[in-house]
Design an enzyme around this catalytic site. Structure first.
Site, PDB file in Angstrom:
ATOM      1  N   GLY A  82       2.563  -6.664  -9.807  1.00 26.23           N
ATOM      2  CA  GLY A  82       1.726  -6.189 -10.909  1.00 26.23           C
ATOM      3  C   GLY A  82       0.716  -7.231 -11.349  1.00 26.23           C
ATOM      4  O   GLY A  82       0.904  -8.427 -11.130  1.00 26.23           O
ATOM      5  N   GLY A 110       4.595 -18.661  -8.471  1.00 30.03           N
ATOM      6  CA  GLY A 110       3.652 -17.634  -8.916  1.00 30.03           C
ATOM      7  C   GLY A 110       3.868 -17.286 -10.384  1.00 30.03           C
ATOM      8  O   GLY A 110       2.927 -17.255 -11.191  1.00 30.03           O
ATOM      9  N   SER A 111       5.111 -17.044 -10.740  1.00 31.84           N
ATOM     10  CA  SER A 111       5.428 -16.682 -12.134  1.00 31.84           C
ATOM     11  C   SER A 111       5.105 -17.824 -13.084  1.00 31.84           C
ATOM     12  O   SER A 111       4.578 -17.603 -14.179  1.00 31.84           O
ATOM     13  CB  SER A 111       6.915 -16.359 -12.268  1.00 31.84           C
ATOM     14  OG  SER A 111       7.239 -15.238 -11.518  1.00 31.84           O
ATOM     15  N   ASP A 134      13.201 -19.773  -1.794  1.00 25.98           N
ATOM     16  CA  ASP A 134      12.242 -20.368  -0.855  1.00 25.98           C
ATOM     17  C   ASP A 134      12.159 -21.890  -1.023  1.00 25.98           C
ATOM     18  O   ASP A 134      11.715 -22.597  -0.111  1.00 25.98           O
ATOM     19  CB  ASP A 134      10.843 -19.775  -1.061  1.00 25.98           C
ATOM     20  CG  ASP A 134      10.797 -18.276  -0.822  1.00 25.98           C
ATOM     21  OD1 ASP A 134      11.806 -17.723  -0.362  1.00 25.98           O
ATOM     22  OD2 ASP A 134       9.752 -17.668  -1.092  1.00 25.98           O
ATOM     23  N   ARG A 169      25.178 -13.504  24.322  1.00 22.82           N
ATOM     24  CA  ARG A 169      23.886 -12.980  23.857  1.00 22.82           C
ATOM     25  C   ARG A 169      23.112 -14.021  23.063  1.00 22.82           C
ATOM     26  O   ARG A 169      23.669 -14.992  22.574  1.00 22.82           O
ATOM     27  CB  ARG A 169      24.128 -11.810  22.898  1.00 22.82           C
ATOM     28  CG  ARG A 169      24.332 -10.509  23.569  1.00 22.82           C
ATOM     29  CD  ARG A 169      24.645  -9.461  22.522  1.00 22.82           C
ATOM     30  NE  ARG A 169      24.795  -8.166  23.149  1.00 22.82           N
ATOM     31  CZ  ARG A 169      25.507  -7.178  22.637  1.00 22.82           C
ATOM     32  NH1 ARG A 169      26.130  -7.328  21.486  1.00 22.82           N
ATOM     33  NH2 ARG A 169      25.582  -6.031  23.268  1.00 22.82           N
ATOM     34  N   ARG A 178       8.787 -16.670   2.072  1.00 25.18           N
ATOM     35  CA  ARG A 178       7.469 -16.035   2.204  1.00 25.18           C
ATOM     36  C   ARG A 178       6.471 -16.827   3.045  1.00 25.18           C
ATOM     37  O   ARG A 178       5.987 -16.355   4.047  1.00 25.18           O
ATOM     38  CB  ARG A 178       6.897 -15.828   0.806  1.00 25.18           C
ATOM     39  CG  ARG A 178       6.098 -14.568   0.634  1.00 25.18           C
ATOM     40  CD  ARG A 178       5.484 -14.540  -0.741  1.00 25.18           C
ATOM     41  NE  ARG A 178       6.454 -14.488  -1.812  1.00 25.18           N
ATOM     42  CZ  ARG A 178       6.827 -13.372  -2.440  1.00 25.18           C
ATOM     43  NH1 ARG A 178       6.307 -12.232  -2.080  1.00 25.18           N
ATOM     44  NH2 ARG A 178       7.706 -13.418  -3.417  1.00 25.18           N
ATOM     45  N   ARG A 263      19.722  -9.740  20.375  1.00 26.18           N
ATOM     46  CA  ARG A 263      19.910  -8.784  19.281  1.00 26.18           C
ATOM     47  C   ARG A 263      19.330  -9.394  18.008  1.00 26.18           C
ATOM     48  O   ARG A 263      19.322 -10.613  17.847  1.00 26.18           O
ATOM     49  CB  ARG A 263      21.391  -8.495  19.053  1.00 26.18           C
ATOM     50  CG  ARG A 263      22.051  -7.738  20.179  1.00 26.18           C
ATOM     51  CD  ARG A 263      21.644  -6.268  20.158  1.00 26.18           C
ATOM     52  NE  ARG A 263      22.404  -5.500  21.130  1.00 26.18           N
ATOM     53  CZ  ARG A 263      22.107  -5.394  22.413  1.00 26.18           C
ATOM     54  NH1 ARG A 263      21.066  -6.036  22.914  1.00 26.18           N
ATOM     55  NH2 ARG A 263      22.842  -4.654  23.221  1.00 26.18           N
ATOM     56  N   HIS A 269      17.568  -9.082   1.761  1.00 20.32           N
ATOM     57  CA  HIS A 269      17.886  -9.398   0.366  1.00 20.32           C
ATOM     58  C   HIS A 269      19.332  -9.832   0.151  1.00 20.32           C
ATOM     59  O   HIS A 269      19.686 -10.237  -0.956  1.00 20.32           O
ATOM     60  CB  HIS A 269      17.522  -8.209  -0.530  1.00 20.32           C
ATOM     61  CG  HIS A 269      16.041  -8.040  -0.643  1.00 20.32           C
ATOM     62  ND1 HIS A 269      15.297  -7.434   0.346  1.00 20.32           N
ATOM     63  CD2 HIS A 269      15.167  -8.441  -1.590  1.00 20.32           C
ATOM     64  CE1 HIS A 269      14.018  -7.459  -0.003  1.00 20.32           C
ATOM     65  NE2 HIS A 269      13.913  -8.067  -1.165  1.00 20.32           N
TER      66      HIS A 269
HETATM   67  O1  F6P Z   1      10.038 -15.470  -2.941  1.00 17.77           O
HETATM   68  C1  F6P Z   1      11.331 -15.016  -2.769  1.00 17.77           C
HETATM   69  C2  F6P Z   1      11.399 -13.948  -1.705  1.00 17.77           C
HETATM   70  O2  F6P Z   1      12.740 -13.581  -1.547  1.00 17.77           O
HETATM   71  C3  F6P Z   1      10.759 -14.322  -0.378  1.00 17.77           C
HETATM   72  O3  F6P Z   1      11.589 -15.155   0.382  1.00 17.77           O
HETATM   73  C4  F6P Z   1      10.497 -12.964   0.214  1.00 17.77           C
HETATM   74  O4  F6P Z   1       9.431 -12.991   1.115  1.00 17.77           O
HETATM   75  C5  F6P Z   1      10.147 -12.139  -0.983  1.00 17.77           C
HETATM   76  O5  F6P Z   1      10.696 -12.790  -2.110  1.00 17.77           O
HETATM   77  C6  F6P Z   1      10.642 -10.719  -0.947  1.00 17.77           C
HETATM   78  O6  F6P Z   1      10.163 -10.040  -2.066  1.00 17.77           O
HETATM   79  P1  F6P Z   1      10.616  -8.572  -2.465  1.00 17.77           P
HETATM   80  O7  F6P Z   1      11.896  -8.692  -3.243  1.00 17.77           O
HETATM   81  O8  F6P Z   1       9.504  -8.076  -3.314  1.00 17.77           O
HETATM   82  O9  F6P Z   1      10.823  -7.778  -1.218  1.00 17.77           O
END
Ligand code: F6P
Length: 360
Positions: A82, A110-111, A134, A169, A178, A263, A269
């Site tokens: 947003g 960022g925040s 990160d 494998r 990110r 694989r 998340h």
């Molecule tokens: O910045 C934390 C992070 O988990 C990154 O590692 C990842 O790219 C991004 O957020 C994922 O964001 P979202 O929860 O919006 O999918």
């Protein structure tokens, strides 16, 4: 101005340890300073909508260990999307209506940059606390949530290793981060990865496949585990028509040598969830306590940072300027990984050398 009402919010992608920070702030600010603590719902949205709840110490631990210490996520909710600054006037008006005297914001780079801008515009007394799996916030060696995510990635890689070995494998695990490879690097080393691919270090497919063949032919290691950071750039020889970095790599490896069956697991998340490990709980306690101390001292525009075994305050403006930080391809940790025989690509091809930030 004396603080009477302190606000706290969590902003950006969640991670384990956020509730432990809120808990630490509540204990120190409410019990020791006698301030009111107001938890703002969903970051700046809660300011805009005037949604806040009073937080007290010992609200949840009367019957046993405090769930705030050990639970993942954030009891306050968070947002990571947003155009917040487009709502600046409403957010500043909400802050004023809530009657807050100071604010602690727990967020990633960022925040923190957005909150710092709002704080400046609104004349808020503001202190930031870094959180992100990160670990790419400048001037802090650790952000809340990073240690837990390392643990999660390492456990996943170990699990992948045992099934990889049973079937001879290649297991490819896509790791979050990110723009930076800190999590893939730390988790990869701790989880015994054979290959760690990062955005910061270019690699070539023939060299990678040669390494995998050597494992098999020279050491009779018929399986391998690859940790690939989500921001990694494939070389031109990798066909990108398949969906996802991991799948693209798996197909490229198999196309290069049919004996190398691969694989893919996208850890996703899962890396942001779960209980914070003890070191994250400890960091949360120290950062929460220190942030309250800085508010009491009248400080503003600072971020709490972990440097050399203790929490210090650093100027938020410099943090914003130097974040996100990248993995230094020539750091001691990358040297260590290379020394362990982990394939990392070619560090001499890395476009960037050395860290702009002394703590990374
Ligand atoms: O910045 C934390 C992070 O988990 C990154 O590692 C990842 O790219 C991004 O957020 C994922 O964001 P979202 O929860 O919006 O999918």
């Amino acid at each position: 101005m004396a603080v009477r009402k302190l606000g706290v919010l969590t902003s950006g992608g969640d991670c384990p340890g956020l509730n432990a920070v809120i808990r630490a702030i509540a204990h120190h600010a409410v019990s020791n300073y006698g301030w009111e603590l107001w938890g703002i719902a969903y970051a700046t949205q809660g300011l805009r909508q005037r949604q806040a709840i009073a937080i007290y110490p010992h609200s949840f631990d009367r019957q046993g260990p405090d769930p705030l210490l050990c639970s993942g996520g954030t009891i306050l909710g968070s947002i990571n999307r947003g155009d917040t600054l487009a709502q600046q006037a409403e957010i500043l008006a909400g802050y004023a209506d809530l009657g807050l005297d100071a604010l602690i914001g727990i967020g990633g780079d960022g925040s923190l940059a957005i909150l710092q801008q709002l704080a400046r515009a609104g004349g808020w007394q503001f202190i930031g606390i870094p959180k992100t799996i990160d670990n790419d916030v400048a001037f802090t060696e650790r952000a809340i949530g990073f240690d837990t995510a390392i643990h999660t990635v390492a456990e996943a890689l170990l699990n992948l290793g045992s099934t990889a070995a049973s079937h001879d494998r290649i297991m490819i695990a896509e790791v979050m981060g990110r723009q930076s490879g800190h999590l893939a690097l730390h988790g990869g080393i701790a989880g015994g990865a054979d290959v760690i691919l990062l955005p910061e270090i270019p690699y070539r497919l023939p060299e990678l496949c040669h390494y995998l063949q050597q494992l098999r032919d020279r050491w009779q290691r018929r399986y391998a585990v690859i940790a690939i950071a989500e921001g990694t750039h494939h070389p031109p020889e990798v066909d990108r028509s398949h969906a996802g970095l991991g799948e693209q790599l798996a197909h490229a490896i198999a196309a290069h040598d049919a004996r190398l069956e691969a694989r893919v697991t996208v850890l996703g998340h899962v890396q942001r969830g779960g209980q914070p490990v003890a070191s994250d709980r400890l960091l949360a306690a120290q950062m929460g306590y220190a942030a309250v101390e800085r508010i009491a001292a009248g400080a503003s525009g600072e971020m709490m940072a972990w440097q050399g075994g203790r929490v210090v305050g650093v100027a938020l403006d410099s943090v914003c300027l130097h974040s996100p930080t990248l993995v230094d391809p020539h750091s001691a940790l990358v040297d260590t990984a290379a020394g362990l025989g982990i394939f990392l690509g070619d560090r001499n091809l890395a476009p960037w050398r050395g860290s702009a930030c002394p703590t990374h």
